[in-house]
Design a protein around this motif. Structure first.
Motif, PDB file in Angstrom:
ATOM      1  N   ARG A 135       0.766  -1.208   0.090  1.00  6.85           N
ATOM      2  CA  ARG A 135      -0.031  -0.052  -0.066  1.00  6.85           C
ATOM      3  C   ARG A 135       0.731   1.365  -0.058  1.00  6.85           C
ATOM      4  NH1 ARG A 135      -4.780  -2.544  -1.184  1.00  6.85           N
ATOM      5  NH2 ARG A 135      -5.624  -3.846   0.584  1.00  6.85           N
ATOM      6  N   PRO A 136       0.462   2.308  -0.789  1.00  3.74           N
ATOM      7  CA  PRO A 136       1.383   3.253  -0.832  1.00  3.74           C
ATOM      8  C   PRO A 136       1.140   4.125   0.499  1.00  3.74           C
ATOM      9  CG  PRO A 136      -0.533   3.697  -2.174  1.00  3.74           C
ATOM     10  CD  PRO A 136      -0.369   2.196  -1.752  1.00  3.74           C
ATOM     11  N   ASP A 137       2.056   5.136   0.788  1.00  4.84           N
ATOM     12  CA  ASP A 137       1.820   5.777   1.905  1.00  4.84           C
ATOM     13  C   ASP A 137       0.438   6.611   2.318  1.00  4.84           C
ATOM     14  OD1 ASP A 137       4.262   4.958   2.654  1.00  4.84           O
ATOM     15  OD2 ASP A 137       5.317   7.043   2.730  1.00  4.84           O
ATOM     16  N   SER A 138      -0.111   6.900   0.892  1.00  7.16           N
ATOM     17  CA  SER A 138      -1.177   7.847   0.866  1.00  7.16           C
ATOM     18  C   SER A 138      -2.499   6.912   1.305  1.00  7.16           C
ATOM     19  CB  SER A 138      -1.308   8.249  -0.569  1.00  7.16           C
ATOM     20  OG  SER A 138      -1.564   7.042  -1.470  1.00  7.16           O
ATOM     21  N   TRP A 139      -2.228   5.806   1.367  1.00 10.22           N
ATOM     22  CA  TRP A 139      -3.573   4.845   1.954  1.00 10.22           C
ATOM     23  C   TRP A 139      -3.772   5.116   3.311  1.00 10.22           C
ATOM     24  CZ3 TRP A 139      -6.491   1.037  -0.406  1.00 10.22           C
ATOM     25  CH2 TRP A 139      -7.291   0.258   0.375  1.00 10.22           C
ATOM     26  N   LEU A 140      -2.826   5.644   3.931  1.00 13.09           N
ATOM     27  CA  LEU A 140      -2.981   5.827   5.341  1.00 13.09           C
ATOM     28  C   LEU A 140      -4.280   7.023   5.576  1.00 13.09           C
ATOM     29  CD1 LEU A 140       0.240   5.469   7.218  1.00 13.09           C
ATOM     30  CD2 LEU A 140      -1.761   3.708   6.957  1.00 13.09           C
ATOM     31  N   MET A 141      -4.073   7.931   4.404  1.00 12.74           N
ATOM     32  CA  MET A 141      -4.999   9.010   4.546  1.00 12.74           C
ATOM     33  C   MET A 141      -6.222   8.666   3.790  1.00 12.74           C
ATOM     34  SD  MET A 141      -3.429  10.864   6.515  1.00 12.74           S
ATOM     35  CE  MET A 141      -4.403  12.410   6.375  1.00 12.74           C
ATOM     36  N   GLY A 142      -6.343   7.777   3.098  1.00 12.56           N
ATOM     37  CA  GLY A 142      -7.471   7.415   2.227  1.00 12.56           C
ATOM     38  C   GLY A 142      -8.857   7.265   2.945  1.00 12.56           C
ATOM     39  N   TRP A 143     -10.052   7.169   2.602  1.00 11.69           N
ATOM     40  CA  TRP A 143     -11.306   7.207   3.400  1.00 11.69           C
ATOM     41  C   TRP A 143     -11.273   5.621   3.862  1.00 11.69           C
ATOM     42  CZ3 TRP A 143     -14.935   3.213   2.404  1.00 11.69           C
ATOM     43  CH2 TRP A 143     -14.887   2.700   1.180  1.00 11.69           C
ATOM     44  N   ARG A 144     -10.962   4.633   3.241  1.00 12.03           N
ATOM     45  CA  ARG A 144     -10.953   3.188   3.560  1.00 12.03           C
ATOM     46  C   ARG A 144     -10.141   2.974   5.017  1.00 12.03           C
ATOM     47  NH1 ARG A 144      -9.733   2.925  -1.699  1.00 12.03           N
ATOM     48  NH2 ARG A 144     -11.591   1.989  -3.137  1.00 12.03           N
ATOM     49  N   PHE A 145      -8.891   3.537   5.152  1.00 13.18           N
ATOM     50  CA  PHE A 145      -8.241   3.462   6.242  1.00 13.18           C
ATOM     51  C   PHE A 145      -8.564   4.258   7.343  1.00 13.18           C
ATOM     52  CE2 PHE A 145      -4.790   4.133   9.234  1.00 13.18           C
ATOM     53  CZ  PHE A 145      -4.071   2.712   9.267  1.00 13.18           C
ATOM     54  N   VAL A 146      -8.975   5.583   6.982  1.00 13.89           N
ATOM     55  CA  VAL A 146      -9.598   6.258   8.107  1.00 13.89           C
ATOM     56  C   VAL A 146     -10.847   5.874   8.671  1.00 13.89           C
ATOM     57  CG1 VAL A 146     -10.357   8.670   8.404  1.00 13.89           C
ATOM     58  CG2 VAL A 146      -8.361   8.418   7.097  1.00 13.89           C
TER      59      VAL A 146
END
Length: 253
Positions: A135-146
């Motif tokens: 997963r890219p680092d941006s995944w942590l700010m995406g709606w799924r992870f949040v």
């Protein structure tokens, strides 16, 4: 058969088994806790049983993460931290705080728990660290992870608070059962199980993997029948049991 084909068939069979187990548990509650009974073979101390059951989940995912090429990726690290937070609680803190009054659980329950956590840890670890691209680092700010993160920790809070209320029903050395009250026990008989359902729904969304959603199916397969059995047991044991309570889902079931 290559690894992907094996993994696919494993997921299919594992999901089908969850459905079968769920149906069976509505008729035959797993023999631990208030449903411990004769005829299920040798028993072990309840605290030891819980530690043995839950520890494979701690070890398997950690080992798979440690040997993967994703071990330095922030998204992978975040998933491991979330997973280990839950399972270290279930393996170490929860059993050490239990007020069991010397109760025991069947060895077969422990063995099934070990098998479940081995398979579940393997499925989630393989999906997260070997099958899918990092997963890219941006995944942590995406709606799924949040969203998943918020659900997981909301459920974990419910889980911890409900466990605390259940422990408070007994003083050290006491045994027997009492009506749980407070928190979400105002709405359901198994608030702790509801918290776990919310947790693993959050995990499934945050990780967005087939294994995460299969784990949610297995969680429901185990906990919904158990909650139903608990609910019926409380109603039989306590004539004054609150009629407005549901088994596990507030206002619904």
């Amino acid at each position: 058969m290559n690894d992907f084909a094996f993994f696919t068939w494993f997921m299919i069979i594992w999901t089908a088994l969850a459905v079968i187990v769920s149906i069976a548990l509505f008729f035959v509650p797993a023999p631990y806790g208030k449903f411990t009974r004769q005829g299920w073979g040798p028993t072990v101390h309840q605290k030891l049983g819980w530690i043995a059951m839950e520890s494979p989940a701690v070890v398997v995912l950690a080992v798979m993460f440690a040997f993967s090429t994703n071990r330095f990726e922030p998204a992978s690290i975040a998933c491991v931290v979330i997973w280990e937070m839950h399972y270290l609680y279930r393996t170490v803190i929860f059993p050490m705080r239990m007020r069991t009054g010397g109760k025991r659980m069947t060895a077969i329950t422990v063995l099934f728990g070990i098998l479940f956590n081995l398979c579940n840890g393997y499925l989630n670890g393989f999906c997260l660290f070997y099958l899918l691209d990092p997963r890219p680092d941006s995944w942590l700010m995406g709606w799924r992870f949040v969203l998943g993160f918020l659900l997981f920790f909301g459920g974990f809070g419910i889980h911890l608070h409900s466990d605390m209320l259940l422990r408070g029903l007994r003083q050290p050395g006491q045994s027997g059962y009492r009506i749980p009250r407070g928190g979400l026990f105002k709405q359901v008989s198994s608030a702790n199980y509801f918290g776990e359902l919310v947790q693993w729904a959050g995990w499934a969304i945050a990780t967005w993997t087939p294994a995460g959603f299969i784990f949610l199916i297995w969680t429901a397969a185990n906990l919904v029948p158990r909650a139903w059995s608990n609910h019926q047991w409380y109603r039989k044991q306590f004539p004054e049991y609150p009629k407005e309570r549901r088994a596990i889902i507030p206002f619904l079931f």
